[in-house]
Design a protein around this motif. Sequence first.
Motif, PDB file in Angstrom:
ATOM      1  N   ALA A 139      47.973  77.597 -75.403  1.00 62.68           N
ATOM      2  CA  ALA A 139      47.770  76.295 -76.045  1.00 62.68           C
ATOM      3  C   ALA A 139      48.222  75.157 -75.127  1.00 62.68           C
ATOM      4  CB  ALA A 139      48.526  76.229 -77.374  1.00 62.68           C
ATOM      5  N   GLN A 140      49.249  75.412 -74.306  1.00 60.78           N
ATOM      6  CA  GLN A 140      49.655  74.359 -73.375  1.00 60.78           C
ATOM      7  C   GLN A 140      48.641  74.236 -72.234  1.00 60.78           C
ATOM      8  OE1 GLN A 140      53.339  74.254 -71.092  1.00 60.78           O
ATOM      9  NE2 GLN A 140      53.956  72.408 -72.178  1.00 60.78           N
ATOM     10  N   GLY A 141      48.031  75.355 -71.864  1.00 59.59           N
ATOM     11  CA  GLY A 141      46.931  75.299 -70.903  1.00 59.59           C
ATOM     12  C   GLY A 141      45.768  74.492 -71.446  1.00 59.59           C
ATOM     13  N   GLU A 142      45.470  74.692 -72.731  1.00 53.74           N
ATOM     14  CA  GLU A 142      44.418  73.900 -73.373  1.00 53.74           C
ATOM     15  C   GLU A 142      44.772  72.420 -73.328  1.00 53.74           C
ATOM     16  OE1 GLU A 142      43.105  74.959 -77.303  1.00 53.74           O
ATOM     17  OE2 GLU A 142      43.584  77.064 -76.950  1.00 53.74           O
ATOM     18  N   PHE A 143      46.030  72.133 -73.643  1.00 51.40           N
ATOM     19  CA  PHE A 143      46.472  70.736 -73.620  1.00 51.40           C
ATOM     20  C   PHE A 143      46.250  70.149 -72.224  1.00 51.40           C
ATOM     21  CE2 PHE A 143      49.488  67.466 -72.585  1.00 51.40           C
ATOM     22  CZ  PHE A 143      49.359  66.586 -73.648  1.00 51.40           C
ATOM     23  N   ALA A 144      46.670  70.891 -71.203  1.00 49.88           N
ATOM     24  CA  ALA A 144      46.509  70.405 -69.828  1.00 49.88           C
ATOM     25  C   ALA A 144      45.028  70.181 -69.524  1.00 49.88           C
ATOM     26  CB  ALA A 144      47.119  71.410 -68.846  1.00 49.88           C
ATOM     27  N   GLY A 145      44.199  71.110 -69.961  1.00 51.51           N
ATOM     28  CA  GLY A 145      42.770  71.015 -69.678  1.00 51.51           C
ATOM     29  C   GLY A 145      42.137  69.788 -70.305  1.00 51.51           C
ATOM     30  N   VAL A 146      42.431  69.572 -71.576  1.00 48.40           N
ATOM     31  CA  VAL A 146      41.824  68.423 -72.252  1.00 48.40           C
ATOM     32  C   VAL A 146      42.424  67.111 -71.733  1.00 48.40           C
ATOM     33  CG1 VAL A 146      41.355  67.346 -74.490  1.00 48.40           C
ATOM     34  CG2 VAL A 146      41.248  69.826 -74.257  1.00 48.40           C
ATOM     35  N   ALA A 147      43.717  67.144 -71.407  1.00 50.94           N
ATOM     36  CA  ALA A 147      44.328  65.940 -70.818  1.00 50.94           C
ATOM     37  C   ALA A 147      43.665  65.607 -69.477  1.00 50.94           C
ATOM     38  CB  ALA A 147      45.839  66.154 -70.638  1.00 50.94           C
ATOM     39  N   MET A 148      43.271  66.636 -68.737  1.00 53.62           N
ATOM     40  CA  MET A 148      42.572  66.390 -67.463  1.00 53.62           C
ATOM     41  C   MET A 148      41.184  65.799 -67.701  1.00 53.62           C
ATOM     42  SD  MET A 148      43.481  69.440 -64.787  1.00 53.62           S
ATOM     43  CE  MET A 148      43.657  70.857 -65.853  1.00 53.62           C
ATOM     44  N   ILE A 149      40.513  66.294 -68.724  1.00 56.33           N
ATOM     45  CA  ILE A 149      39.188  65.739 -69.064  1.00 56.33           C
ATOM     46  C   ILE A 149      39.342  64.248 -69.382  1.00 56.33           C
ATOM     47  CG2 ILE A 149      37.377  65.746 -70.847  1.00 56.33           C
ATOM     48  CD1 ILE A 149      37.652  68.813 -70.931  1.00 56.33           C
ATOM     49  N   ARG A 150      40.364  63.933 -70.137  1.00 57.85           N
ATOM     50  CA  ARG A 150      40.621  62.545 -70.510  1.00 57.85           C
ATOM     51  C   ARG A 150      40.937  61.693 -69.267  1.00 57.85           C
ATOM     52  NH1 ARG A 150      42.294  60.099 -75.339  1.00 57.85           N
ATOM     53  NH2 ARG A 150      43.432  58.183 -74.948  1.00 57.85           N
ATOM     54  N   ALA A 151      41.802  62.245 -68.400  1.00 59.29           N
ATOM     55  CA  ALA A 151      42.183  61.512 -67.184  1.00 59.29           C
ATOM     56  C   ALA A 151      40.966  61.290 -66.282  1.00 59.29           C
ATOM     57  CB  ALA A 151      43.268  62.288 -66.434  1.00 59.29           C
ATOM     58  N   TYR A 152      40.092  62.271 -66.232  1.00 61.05           N
ATOM     59  CA  TYR A 152      38.883  62.163 -65.406  1.00 61.05           C
ATOM     60  C   TYR A 152      37.997  61.003 -65.903  1.00 61.05           C
ATOM     61  CZ  TYR A 152      34.130  63.258 -63.823  1.00 61.05           C
ATOM     62  OH  TYR A 152      32.861  63.176 -63.307  1.00 61.05           O
ATOM     63  N   HIS A 153      37.713  60.995 -67.182  1.00 61.89           N
ATOM     64  CA  HIS A 153      36.859  59.929 -67.721  1.00 61.89           C
ATOM     65  C   HIS A 153      37.518  58.564 -67.518  1.00 61.89           C
ATOM     66  CE1 HIS A 153      33.907  62.648 -69.264  1.00 61.89           C
ATOM     67  NE2 HIS A 153      34.706  63.189 -70.170  1.00 61.89           N
ATOM     68  N   GLN A 154      38.825  58.515 -67.764  1.00 62.89           N
ATOM     69  CA  GLN A 154      39.522  57.227 -67.617  1.00 62.89           C
ATOM     70  C   GLN A 154      39.516  56.753 -66.175  1.00 62.89           C
ATOM     71  OE1 GLN A 154      43.350  57.738 -69.516  1.00 62.89           O
ATOM     72  NE2 GLN A 154      42.553  57.048 -71.493  1.00 62.89           N
ATOM     73  N   SER A 155      39.640  57.700 -65.233  1.00 60.65           N
ATOM     74  CA  SER A 155      39.673  57.311 -63.821  1.00 60.65           C
ATOM     75  C   SER A 155      38.336  56.692 -63.396  1.00 60.65           C
ATOM     76  CB  SER A 155      39.981  58.520 -62.942  1.00 60.65           C
ATOM     77  OG  SER A 155      38.843  59.365 -62.858  1.00 60.65           O
ATOM     78  N   ARG A 156      37.277  57.000 -64.137  1.00 58.87           N
ATOM     79  CA  ARG A 156      35.959  56.439 -63.838  1.00 58.87           C
ATOM     80  C   ARG A 156      35.664  55.207 -64.687  1.00 58.87           C
ATOM     81  NH1 ARG A 156      31.843  60.239 -62.521  1.00 58.87           N
ATOM     82  NH2 ARG A 156      30.770  59.625 -64.445  1.00 58.87           N
ATOM     83  N   GLY A 157      36.647  54.796 -65.466  1.00 62.63           N
ATOM     84  CA  GLY A 157      36.425  53.653 -66.344  1.00 62.63           C
ATOM     85  C   GLY A 157      35.490  53.959 -67.504  1.00 62.63           C
ATOM     86  N   ASP A 158      35.290  55.260 -67.742  1.00 61.03           N
ATOM     87  CA  ASP A 158      34.356  55.706 -68.787  1.00 61.03           C
ATOM     88  C   ASP A 158      35.145  55.906 -70.082  1.00 61.03           C
ATOM     89  OD1 ASP A 158      32.227  56.729 -70.132  1.00 61.03           O
ATOM     90  OD2 ASP A 158      31.897  58.446 -68.801  1.00 61.03           O
ATOM     91  N   ILE A 159      35.494  54.796 -70.739  1.00 59.75           N
ATOM     92  CA  ILE A 159      36.484  54.888 -71.819  1.00 59.75           C
ATOM     93  C   ILE A 159      35.871  55.052 -73.214  1.00 59.75           C
ATOM     94  CG2 ILE A 159      38.357  53.674 -70.615  1.00 59.75           C
ATOM     95  CD1 ILE A 159      37.399  51.149 -72.109  1.00 59.75           C
TER      96      ILE A 159
END
Lengths: 495, 459
Positions: A139-159
């Motif tokens: 479940a913490q791996g899942e958290f890391a994975g989804v947090a990375m998806i979020r960080a990726y979109h945010q880094s592109r300004g795709d909010i």
Amino acid sequence: MPPSNNDMLIFERSRPGRRGFSQAPKESAPLDDIPVSQQRRTAPRLPEVSELEAVRHYTRLSQKNFSIDTHFYPLGSCTMKYNPRACNAFAMLPSFLNRHPSAPAETGQGVLGCLFELQELLKEVTGMKEVSLAPMAGAQGEFAGVAMIRAYHQSRGDIGRTEILVPDAAHGTNPATAAMCGYVVREIPTDSAGNIDLKKLKAAVGPQTAGLMLTNPSTLGVFEQDIEAVQKVVHDAGGLLYYDGANLNAILGKVRPGDMGFDVIHMNLHKTFSTPHGGGGPGAGPVGVSARLLPFLPVPRLARGPDGYRWLTEKDCPQSIGRLSAHAGNTGVLLRAYIYARLLGREGMHRVAEFATLNANYLMIRLRRAGFDVAYPNRRATHEFTVTLRRLKEETGVSAMDVAKRLLDKGFHAPTTYFPLLVPECLLVEPTETESKDELDRFVTAMEEVASEARRDPQMLKGAPYTLPVRRLDDVRAARELDLRWFPAPVAETP
Amino acid sequence: MPFIPHTRDDIAAMLKECNVARIDDLFDEIPVSLRAQDTPGIPEGLTEMEVGRLMQDRADTDGRFINFIGAGAYEHHIPAAVWQIATRGEFYTSYTPYQAEASQGTLQLLYEFQTMMAELMAMEVANASLYDGASALAEAVLMAVRLSKGSRRVLLPATVHPRYRDAVRTIVRAQAIEIVDVPYVSGTGLVDQHALSSYRDDFAALVVPQPNFFGMIEDAHTLAGLARSKGALVIGLVNPVAMTVLAPPGEWGADIAVGEGQPLGSPLSSGGPYFGFLCCKKAHVRQMPGRVIGRTVDLDGRSGYTLTLQAREQHIRRSKATSNICTNQGLLVTAAAVHLSLLGAEGLARVARACHANTRMLLEMLGAIKGVDRVFSGPFFHEGVLRLPVPAEEALRALVAHGIIGGLPLGPDYPELGESILVCATETRTAADITQYGENLERIVSRRRLDPPCAVRGS
């Protein structure tokens, strides 16, 4: 009525002044330099028992458990395979156990070398670009994975991407994780063949889609046949694809999540890599990523440089989602996974999926011939399969729960019950590759016996189990009349 | 075939039953383009003897050191019985007790563990564990925000372990929670109460570390009172061994108590697996994350144990769950329950007093070295901060060459502390270990004083 010797709590064995004298250090100076106002007023009521009493008490308790070492444990989606003893013995070498997490890297090149090689092995077997060993459980791996998806979109300004899609058959951790990461969860239904409903998926994706979390093979025990189309639909909409590695045992060495187009995956090493389940943990949930998510991996990450192995931190990885634990994750679990991987080797790893699949298909077919209904009869089983007891319930009133409890009497741990929720009266059966044909045959016999008992004497099954340390427990009462800890019996007051 | 019991005859019979010719045919639903990738990067399998030799070599590479670092992970004596029991197959190879009747051993043990933790913390209830201390603190912050009447701000002192603060930020980041730093007083290393009183906003909670990251004993009663006066909940972040001698969170009215369970029977193991614990007031139990065990009765009225309050959890509540946690740290908790039973309250208090006495000896000995100074004054538990007259990293490296891991450099996280290190001496350090440290540090410091740094670099 006082509890019988076999039912006593450790606290009820306690006698004032009794203790294991050789376990504690000798008495040292009193705490005269700590203000009395900061000192504890009343001592905690911990057990006062001898070493023998503690050892006997917990040894006896252990004997009330079913475990892989004692029973066939076909708990679906949990991969209860044999945990080689060598993994435990070698991971518990004193130099590994005694190393402090903040000790300099140059004093830990042996253990760090094992972890680095594990990281490389996991990359290879999953087809991902890079792996971080940091997450402490699935479940913490899942958290890391989804947090990375979020960080990726945010880094592109795709909010504008506010939704995570999950199939309705997904593990509960998927929607819970997406919510923890600030996403709205949208469920996608399953079609009649057990695949994700591609039409409904197409209708659901859009500029609001951050990603799709998918388990493949799914929790229904079938391979997602349209995976290539699913991948295209999600990616075309600008979303990312998350692989829940709960069922990686089904495809280990046969299909790589990276080759299926997944952007991020987590692995449950306590399942696929046979580190123990320990009565509910510890796990380890490393995450793997494609190139575009690499900068966001959680820290610390292990790297090899000219001076040997060292941990990378936020300073080295400024876009990282950050740290998930105080130290570097569950090293002792990772060591066990490494030892397991070295024992298996390349050939052994391929065989995991092959024999897990052979066992599941054999067991599914034998149960079908014995009269049980399989939820997806026209599909191959993967490493697991779903049985539906709806017909049995309609004909006899006996539920999946009753069957599960009666199986305990026959000496088998029950399969996962009532999950996935969309299969009525569901048993999710995962035999794993380490069980023999003889054991599977014995399980079929037990299931046949239970079915015939259900037809002959359904009332008897409602009372099962009969041969375990306790009969069926009242879960409703447990939740209504909360009793979460022991208290000493009140001392009778003198008038 | 390692760990696969199938004979040639078994395989033939099973394939026949499945009506396929080869095992590969069972994978025919997987698109061909995705199948049968080779994995040349994975080495050939080894025998148990070969792997044993490999692992012993790796372990020998790491060697053994005399360790003086604490900083959230403490070297304690673990009674021999603890891991002999915890690695019994019945504990080691079972799973989350979903089938309660077949898991009474694990369940009763967890019920006992919950009782022990609640007693140690003087709190009403405890859960069955979280991953580690840092993630447990993050869960406590999320829990406090759920319980709060509207504030999403949490006060997190700079005297909390820096890595815990990092983990909290990672875990709560997406939930619009504001983490507000509270500074410490430079002379005492304690939370700045004046700064704390000056905050005007509403806060959901204040985290009170005890002892704090510097090893200093906070005035927990006063801090808790300040938090309450602002309508904030109190989260105690505590060392469980220290709680046998210091006032536990329940005595200062904490709403939630969390911490790292490692000092209760988990070996150091380079950082894990350990376990986090979380206790709270009974009124808050429905917002608690993680597994909880309850006592109930069976059909015959006999008492037994089962997972309860599952309606909070992800497998029932899905996206509305109190946490996504599923697998926790069961085996470490098994070890902790045995550890606590063997030591008892008096044994554990002896451990605490021995740690304190050893650390006092260490601080006195090192503090007597010319140029080495204690940075903070006031009561401490089993750690302390020393400022060195030489670059900390250099001194620590020189100590490693003498088999000593001398402490944690604090400069990277607290630049104002410069060349300071955090040191710890638990009950496992002997007077001889401490003397050896003192003599070596003295030599390193004085050599450095006599030789200019450039000469050291050139040598």
